[in-house]
Design an enzyme around this catalytic site. Sequence first.
Site, mmCIF file in Angstrom:
data_model
loop_
_atom_site.group_PDB
_atom_site.id
_atom_site.type_symbol
_atom_site.label_atom_id
_atom_site.label_comp_id
_atom_site.label_asym_id
_atom_site.label_seq_id
_atom_site.Cartn_x
_atom_site.Cartn_y
_atom_site.Cartn_z
ATOM 1 N N HIS A 86 1.037 6.134 1.938
ATOM 2 C CA HIS A 86 1.819 7.050 2.774
ATOM 3 C C HIS A 86 2.995 7.689 2.039
ATOM 4 O O HIS A 86 3.585 8.642 2.546
ATOM 5 C CB HIS A 86 2.227 6.371 4.079
ATOM 6 C CG HIS A 86 1.018 6.052 4.909
ATOM 7 N ND1 HIS A 86 0.056 7.002 5.201
ATOM 8 C CD2 HIS A 86 0.567 4.896 5.440
ATOM 9 C CE1 HIS A 86 -0.911 6.445 5.893
ATOM 10 N NE2 HIS A 86 -0.634 5.165 6.048
ATOM 11 N N ARG B 244 -9.375 8.329 -1.302
ATOM 12 C CA ARG B 244 -10.365 8.779 -0.319
ATOM 13 C C ARG B 244 -11.170 9.934 -0.875
ATOM 14 O O ARG B 244 -10.686 10.705 -1.707
ATOM 15 C CB ARG B 244 -9.648 9.232 0.963
ATOM 16 C CG ARG B 244 -8.808 8.161 1.620
ATOM 17 C CD ARG B 244 -8.253 8.680 2.923
ATOM 18 N NE ARG B 244 -9.327 8.906 3.862
ATOM 19 C CZ ARG B 244 -9.644 8.050 4.842
ATOM 20 N NH1 ARG B 244 -8.932 6.967 5.046
ATOM 21 N NH2 ARG B 244 -10.643 8.305 5.635
ATOM 22 N N HIS C 116 -5.488 3.900 -1.841
ATOM 23 C CA HIS C 116 -6.829 4.260 -1.365
ATOM 24 C C HIS C 116 -7.163 5.673 -1.841
ATOM 25 O O HIS C 116 -6.539 6.641 -1.400
ATOM 26 C CB HIS C 116 -6.830 4.186 0.172
ATOM 27 C CG HIS C 116 -8.161 4.424 0.804
ATOM 28 N ND1 HIS C 116 -8.358 4.306 2.156
ATOM 29 C CD2 HIS C 116 -9.366 4.762 0.280
ATOM 30 C CE1 HIS C 116 -9.632 4.559 2.445
ATOM 31 N NE2 HIS C 116 -10.257 4.857 1.325
ATOM 32 N N THR D 263 -17.747 -2.677 14.952
ATOM 33 C CA THR D 263 -17.091 -2.401 16.242
ATOM 34 C C THR D 263 -15.587 -2.220 16.109
ATOM 35 O O THR D 263 -14.989 -1.395 16.763
ATOM 36 C CB THR D 263 -17.368 -3.551 17.249
ATOM 37 O OG1 THR D 263 -17.273 -4.773 16.538
ATOM 38 C CG2 THR D 263 -18.707 -3.395 17.893
ATOM 39 N N GLU E 93 -8.407 0.755 -3.280
ATOM 40 C CA GLU E 93 -9.203 0.782 -2.050
ATOM 41 C C GLU E 93 -10.115 1.985 -2.126
ATOM 42 O O GLU E 93 -9.667 3.087 -2.483
ATOM 43 C CB GLU E 93 -8.259 0.993 -0.866
ATOM 44 C CG GLU E 93 -8.096 -0.179 0.024
ATOM 45 C CD GLU E 93 -7.229 0.200 1.204
ATOM 46 O OE1 GLU E 93 -7.540 1.170 1.913
ATOM 47 O OE2 GLU E 93 -6.205 -0.475 1.377
ATOM 48 N N HIS F 184 -3.893 -4.589 7.600
ATOM 49 C CA HIS F 184 -4.010 -3.429 8.492
ATOM 50 C C HIS F 184 -3.196 -3.646 9.765
ATOM 51 O O HIS F 184 -3.448 -4.569 10.512
ATOM 52 C CB HIS F 184 -5.456 -3.085 8.872
ATOM 53 C CG HIS F 184 -5.561 -1.666 9.372
ATOM 54 N ND1 HIS F 184 -5.816 -0.597 8.543
ATOM 55 C CD2 HIS F 184 -5.366 -1.154 10.597
ATOM 56 C CE1 HIS F 184 -5.802 0.502 9.257
ATOM 57 N NE2 HIS F 184 -5.524 0.202 10.499
ATOM 58 N N ASN G 201 0.857 -1.192 0.000
ATOM 59 C CA ASN G 201 0.000 0.000 0.000
ATOM 60 C C ASN G 201 0.894 1.243 0.000
ATOM 61 O O ASN G 201 1.689 1.439 0.926
ATOM 62 C CB ASN G 201 -0.891 -0.048 1.254
ATOM 63 C CG ASN G 201 -1.824 1.128 1.335
ATOM 64 O OD1 ASN G 201 -1.425 2.251 1.042
ATOM 65 N ND2 ASN G 201 -3.052 0.903 1.744
ATOM 66 N N ARG H 88 -6.981 12.949 0.853
ATOM 67 C CA ARG H 88 -5.957 13.403 1.813
ATOM 68 C C ARG H 88 -4.550 12.924 1.464
ATOM 69 O O ARG H 88 -3.578 13.504 1.905
ATOM 70 C CB ARG H 88 -6.320 13.024 3.239
ATOM 71 C CG ARG H 88 -6.106 11.579 3.590
ATOM 72 C CD ARG H 88 -6.282 11.354 5.070
ATOM 73 N NE ARG H 88 -7.669 11.559 5.490
ATOM 74 C CZ ARG H 88 -8.238 10.908 6.500
ATOM 75 N NH1 ARG H 88 -7.534 10.051 7.208
ATOM 76 N NH2 ARG H 88 -9.490 11.114 6.817
ATOM 77 N N GLU I 181 -11.069 -9.168 2.677
ATOM 78 C CA GLU I 181 -9.819 -8.833 3.365
ATOM 79 C C GLU I 181 -10.156 -8.729 4.839
ATOM 80 O O GLU I 181 -10.936 -7.856 5.250
ATOM 81 C CB GLU I 181 -9.235 -7.510 2.830
ATOM 82 C CG GLU I 181 -7.930 -7.159 3.548
ATOM 83 C CD GLU I 181 -7.165 -6.022 2.881
ATOM 84 O OE1 GLU I 181 -7.222 -5.894 1.645
ATOM 85 O OE2 GLU I 181 -6.511 -5.268 3.628
HETATM 86 N N1 PXP Z 1 -5.809 -2.986 4.024
HETATM 87 C C1 PXP Z 1 -6.741 -2.005 4.112
HETATM 88 C C2 PXP Z 1 -8.129 -2.313 3.668
HETATM 89 C C3 PXP Z 1 -6.406 -0.724 4.580
HETATM 90 O O1 PXP Z 1 -7.337 0.225 4.654
HETATM 91 C C4 PXP Z 1 -5.070 -0.470 4.952
HETATM 92 C C5 PXP Z 1 -4.682 0.891 5.427
HETATM 93 O O2 PXP Z 1 -4.825 1.810 4.418
HETATM 94 C C6 PXP Z 1 -4.138 -1.498 4.818
HETATM 95 C C7 PXP Z 1 -4.537 -2.750 4.395
HETATM 96 C C8 PXP Z 1 -2.696 -1.285 5.166
HETATM 97 O O3 PXP Z 1 -2.581 -1.001 6.517
HETATM 98 P P1 PXP Z 1 -1.165 -0.570 7.113
HETATM 99 O O4 PXP Z 1 -0.799 0.724 6.465
HETATM 100 O O5 PXP Z 1 -1.439 -0.470 8.574
HETATM 101 O O6 PXP Z 1 -0.196 -1.660 6.757
#
Ligand code: PXP
Length: 245
Positions: free
Chosen positions: A11, A53, A51, A109, A78, A198, A8, A57, A159
Amino acid sequence: MGALLGVNIDHVATVRQARYARNAGSINVEPDPVEAALAAERGGAVGITAHLRQDRRHVVDRDIFRLKEAIGTKLNLEMGNAPEIVAIALKVLPADVCLVPESREEVTTEGGLDCVKYHSALEPTLKAMRDAGIRVSLFIDPESDQIAAAASLGAPVVELHTGAYAEAAGAAREAELARLIEAARQAADTGIQVNAGHGLNYTNVQPILTLPKLVELNIGHSIVSRSLFVGLEQATREMVECLRF
Ligand code: PXP
Protein backbone atom coordinates in the site's frame (compact mmCIF):
# COMPACT_ATOMS: atom_id res chain seq x y z
CA MET A 1 5.82 -17.61 22.01
CA GLY A 2 4.65 -14.70 19.97
CA ALA A 3 5.28 -14.32 16.28
CA LEU A 4 7.71 -12.75 13.86
CA LEU A 5 6.50 -9.88 11.71
CA GLY A 6 6.67 -9.59 7.94
CA VAL A 7 5.54 -6.17 6.73
CA ASN A 8 3.59 -5.96 3.50
CA ILE A 9 4.51 -2.72 1.72
CA ASP A 10 2.00 -2.98 -1.18
CA HIS A 11 0.00 0.00 0.00
CA VAL A 12 3.01 2.27 -0.03
CA ALA A 13 3.10 1.49 -3.75
CA THR A 14 -0.67 2.06 -3.88
CA VAL A 15 -0.14 5.67 -2.77
CA ARG A 16 2.61 6.11 -5.36
CA GLN A 17 0.42 4.72 -8.13
CA ALA A 18 -2.40 7.09 -7.16
CA ARG A 19 -0.25 9.87 -8.58
CA TYR A 20 2.41 8.22 -10.75
CA ALA A 21 0.79 5.13 -12.30
CA ARG A 22 2.12 6.03 -15.73
CA ASN A 23 5.75 6.51 -14.67
CA ALA A 24 6.22 4.47 -11.52
CA GLY A 25 9.41 3.08 -12.97
CA SER A 26 11.17 6.43 -13.18
CA ILE A 27 13.24 7.95 -10.44
CA ASN A 28 12.12 10.44 -7.79
CA VAL A 29 8.52 9.31 -7.65
CA GLU A 30 7.16 9.01 -4.15
CA PRO A 31 6.63 7.29 -1.82
CA ASP A 32 9.33 4.70 -2.51
CA PRO A 33 8.42 1.16 -1.36
CA VAL A 34 12.12 0.39 -0.91
CA GLU A 35 12.53 3.25 1.55
CA ALA A 36 9.43 1.93 3.31
CA ALA A 37 10.93 -1.56 3.49
CA LEU A 38 14.10 -0.20 5.09
CA ALA A 39 12.05 1.71 7.67
CA ALA A 40 10.04 -1.45 8.45
CA GLU A 41 13.29 -3.32 8.95
CA ARG A 42 14.53 -0.66 11.36
CA GLY A 43 11.25 -1.11 13.24
CA GLY A 44 11.88 -4.83 13.68
CA ALA A 45 10.33 -6.57 10.67
CA VAL A 46 12.04 -9.88 9.91
CA GLY A 47 10.86 -9.84 6.32
CA ILE A 48 9.31 -7.68 3.64
CA THR A 49 6.31 -8.87 1.64
CA ALA A 50 5.28 -7.45 -1.71
CA HIS A 51 2.63 -8.70 -4.13
CA LEU A 52 3.46 -8.42 -7.82
CA ARG A 53 0.01 -8.59 -9.34
CA GLN A 54 -0.56 -9.36 -12.99
CA ASP A 55 -2.33 -6.01 -13.37
CA ARG A 56 0.59 -4.21 -11.58
CA ARG A 57 -1.95 -2.15 -9.66
CA HIS A 58 0.55 -1.24 -6.93
CA VAL A 59 3.94 -2.97 -6.87
CA VAL A 60 5.75 -3.06 -10.24
CA ASP A 61 8.57 -5.30 -11.49
CA ARG A 62 11.30 -2.78 -10.74
CA ASP A 63 10.20 -2.59 -7.09
CA ILE A 64 10.72 -6.32 -6.68
CA PHE A 65 14.24 -6.27 -8.13
CA ARG A 66 15.17 -3.20 -6.04
CA LEU A 67 13.71 -4.71 -2.85
CA LYS A 68 15.72 -7.88 -3.34
CA GLU A 69 18.91 -5.82 -3.66
CA ALA A 70 18.25 -3.33 -0.89
CA ILE A 71 16.73 -5.16 2.05
CA GLY A 72 18.78 -6.84 4.74
CA THR A 73 16.09 -9.28 5.86
CA LYS A 74 14.24 -11.56 3.46
CA LEU A 75 11.91 -10.88 0.58
CA ASN A 76 8.59 -12.70 0.50
CA LEU A 77 7.18 -12.32 -3.03
CA GLU A 78 3.43 -12.76 -3.08
CA MET A 79 2.16 -13.83 -6.46
CA GLY A 80 -0.48 -15.67 -8.42
CA ASN A 81 0.42 -18.86 -10.24
CA ALA A 82 0.80 -17.20 -13.65
CA PRO A 83 3.65 -18.16 -16.02
CA GLU A 84 4.76 -14.54 -16.51
CA ILE A 85 5.07 -13.94 -12.76
CA VAL A 86 6.64 -17.33 -12.10
CA ALA A 87 9.36 -16.42 -14.64
CA ILE A 88 10.01 -13.13 -12.81
CA ALA A 89 10.23 -14.94 -9.46
CA LEU A 90 12.81 -17.31 -10.91
CA LYS A 91 14.87 -14.28 -12.00
CA VAL A 92 14.55 -12.37 -8.72
CA LEU A 93 15.09 -15.45 -6.53
CA PRO A 94 13.40 -14.15 -3.37
CA ALA A 95 13.90 -16.19 -0.18
CA ASP A 96 10.17 -16.93 -0.07
CA VAL A 97 7.26 -16.97 -2.46
CA CYS A 98 3.69 -16.95 -1.21
CA LEU A 99 1.24 -18.24 -3.80
CA VAL A 100 -2.09 -16.44 -3.63
CA PRO A 101 -5.24 -16.44 -5.77
CA GLU A 102 -5.62 -13.59 -8.24
CA SER A 103 -8.76 -14.47 -10.13
CA ARG A 104 -12.23 -15.26 -8.81
CA GLU A 105 -12.16 -18.90 -9.86
CA GLU A 106 -8.94 -19.66 -7.94
CA VAL A 107 -10.54 -18.61 -4.66
CA THR A 108 -12.09 -20.93 -2.09
CA THR A 109 -15.20 -19.93 -0.16
CA GLU A 110 -13.29 -17.54 2.05
CA GLY A 111 -10.58 -16.33 -0.25
CA GLY A 112 -7.58 -18.62 0.06
CA LEU A 113 -5.94 -20.32 -2.90
CA ASP A 114 -7.88 -23.46 -3.83
CA CYS A 115 -5.07 -26.01 -3.67
CA VAL A 116 -7.47 -28.92 -4.11
CA LYS A 117 -8.89 -27.65 -7.39
CA TYR A 118 -5.57 -26.32 -8.70
CA HIS A 119 -3.37 -29.13 -7.42
CA SER A 120 -2.06 -30.15 -10.86
CA ALA A 121 -1.45 -26.52 -11.94
CA LEU A 122 0.48 -25.84 -8.73
CA GLU A 123 2.71 -28.91 -8.93
CA PRO A 124 5.15 -27.67 -11.60
CA THR A 125 5.39 -24.24 -9.96
CA LEU A 126 6.29 -25.73 -6.59
CA LYS A 127 8.87 -27.93 -8.27
CA ALA A 128 10.43 -25.01 -10.17
CA MET A 129 10.60 -22.94 -6.97
CA ARG A 130 12.05 -25.80 -4.97
CA ASP A 131 14.70 -26.43 -7.65
CA ALA A 132 15.60 -22.71 -7.54
CA GLY A 133 15.97 -22.77 -3.73
CA ILE A 134 12.87 -20.64 -3.12
CA ARG A 135 10.72 -21.58 -0.14
CA VAL A 136 7.04 -21.71 -1.09
CA SER A 137 4.16 -20.79 1.15
CA LEU A 138 0.55 -21.44 0.11
CA PHE A 139 -2.05 -18.90 1.21
CA ILE A 140 -5.00 -21.10 2.17
CA ASP A 141 -8.20 -21.11 4.16
CA PRO A 142 -8.04 -22.91 7.51
CA GLU A 143 -9.61 -26.06 6.08
CA SER A 144 -8.51 -29.64 6.49
CA ASP A 145 -8.64 -30.53 2.78
CA GLN A 146 -6.56 -27.46 1.87
CA ILE A 147 -3.87 -28.40 4.37
CA ALA A 148 -3.87 -31.98 3.08
CA ALA A 149 -3.46 -30.61 -0.47
CA ALA A 150 -0.60 -28.34 0.65
CA ALA A 151 1.08 -31.35 2.25
CA SER A 152 0.69 -33.49 -0.85
CA LEU A 153 2.19 -30.65 -2.91
CA GLY A 154 5.21 -30.72 -0.60
CA ALA A 155 4.75 -27.08 0.49
CA PRO A 156 7.11 -26.30 3.38
CA VAL A 157 4.92 -23.42 4.62
CA VAL A 158 1.26 -22.41 4.65
CA GLU A 159 -0.09 -18.95 5.38
CA LEU A 160 -3.49 -19.33 6.98
CA HIS A 161 -6.01 -16.77 5.74
CA THR A 162 -7.18 -14.75 8.74
CA GLY A 163 -9.61 -12.59 6.73
CA ALA A 164 -12.78 -14.37 7.89
CA TYR A 165 -11.57 -14.09 11.51
CA ALA A 166 -10.83 -10.38 11.07
CA GLU A 167 -14.26 -9.68 9.59
CA ALA A 168 -16.25 -11.66 12.16
CA ALA A 169 -17.43 -10.46 15.57
CA GLY A 170 -18.47 -12.07 18.84
CA ALA A 171 -19.21 -15.80 18.75
CA ALA A 172 -18.52 -15.95 15.02
CA ARG A 173 -15.02 -14.59 15.61
CA GLU A 174 -14.43 -17.21 18.32
CA ALA A 175 -15.53 -19.89 15.87
CA GLU A 176 -13.12 -18.56 13.22
CA LEU A 177 -10.31 -18.53 15.76
CA ALA A 178 -11.08 -22.15 16.67
CA ARG A 179 -10.88 -23.11 12.98
CA LEU A 180 -7.52 -21.35 12.65
CA ILE A 181 -6.19 -23.14 15.75
CA GLU A 182 -7.32 -26.52 14.45
CA ALA A 183 -5.82 -25.85 11.01
CA ALA A 184 -2.53 -24.70 12.53
CA ARG A 185 -2.38 -27.89 14.59
CA GLN A 186 -3.03 -30.03 11.51
CA ALA A 187 -0.36 -28.20 9.49
CA ALA A 188 2.20 -28.41 12.29
CA ASP A 189 1.47 -32.15 12.76
CA THR A 190 2.21 -32.61 9.06
CA GLY A 191 5.53 -30.80 9.46
CA ILE A 192 4.43 -27.64 7.64
CA GLN A 193 5.45 -24.21 8.98
CA VAL A 194 2.47 -22.11 10.05
CA ASN A 195 2.27 -18.47 9.03
CA ALA A 196 -0.89 -16.36 8.95
CA GLY A 197 -2.15 -13.04 7.70
CA HIS A 198 -4.77 -10.78 6.13
CA GLY A 199 -6.92 -8.23 7.91
CA LEU A 200 -4.86 -8.25 11.10
CA ASN A 201 -4.44 -5.04 13.06
CA TYR A 202 -3.22 -3.71 16.42
CA THR A 203 -6.43 -4.69 18.20
CA ASN A 204 -7.40 -8.05 16.67
CA VAL A 205 -4.00 -9.72 16.41
CA GLN A 206 -3.45 -10.95 20.00
CA PRO A 207 -5.77 -14.01 19.91
CA ILE A 208 -4.03 -15.12 16.70
CA LEU A 209 -0.85 -15.58 18.73
CA THR A 210 -2.48 -18.64 20.33
CA LEU A 211 -2.24 -20.57 17.04
CA PRO A 212 -0.06 -23.61 17.75
CA LYS A 213 3.41 -23.44 16.18
CA LEU A 214 2.75 -20.04 14.61
CA VAL A 215 5.97 -18.58 13.16
CA GLU A 216 5.25 -15.46 11.07
CA LEU A 217 2.45 -12.99 10.53
CA ASN A 218 2.28 -10.89 7.38
CA ILE A 219 0.60 -7.58 8.04
CA GLY A 220 0.24 -4.62 5.71
CA HIS A 221 -2.76 -2.34 5.68
CA SER A 222 -2.97 -1.58 9.40
CA ILE A 223 0.75 -0.81 9.68
CA VAL A 224 0.83 1.39 6.58
CA SER A 225 -2.30 3.18 7.84
CA ARG A 226 -0.77 3.88 11.25
CA SER A 227 2.45 5.00 9.60
CA LEU A 228 0.64 8.09 8.32
CA PHE A 229 0.59 9.36 11.90
CA VAL A 230 3.71 7.91 13.53
CA GLY A 231 5.94 6.92 10.61
CA LEU A 232 6.55 3.42 9.32
CA GLU A 233 9.46 2.57 11.59
CA GLN A 234 7.41 3.37 14.70
CA ALA A 235 4.23 1.73 13.33
CA THR A 236 6.25 -1.45 12.72
CA ARG A 237 7.84 -1.28 16.18
CA GLU A 238 4.39 -1.01 17.79
CA MET A 239 3.20 -4.10 15.90
CA VAL A 240 6.33 -6.02 16.86
CA GLU A 241 5.44 -5.17 20.48
CA CYS A 242 1.89 -6.50 19.94
CA LEU A 243 3.32 -9.78 18.70
CA ARG A 244 5.28 -10.43 21.89
CA PHE A 245 3.23 -12.92 23.86
N1 PXP B 1 -0.95 -12.14 3.48
C1 PXP B 1 -1.42 -12.25 2.21
C2 PXP B 1 -1.24 -13.55 1.51
C3 PXP B 1 -2.04 -11.17 1.57
O1 PXP B 1 -2.49 -11.30 0.32
C4 PXP B 1 -2.16 -9.95 2.27
C5 PXP B 1 -2.79 -8.77 1.60
O2 PXP B 1 -2.02 -8.36 0.53
C6 PXP B 1 -1.63 -9.87 3.56
C7 PXP B 1 -1.08 -10.98 4.15
C8 PXP B 1 -1.70 -8.59 4.34
O3 PXP B 1 -3.02 -8.26 4.57
P1 PXP B 1 -3.37 -6.85 5.25
O4 PXP B 1 -2.91 -5.79 4.30
O5 PXP B 1 -4.85 -6.92 5.42
O6 PXP B 1 -2.61 -6.79 6.54
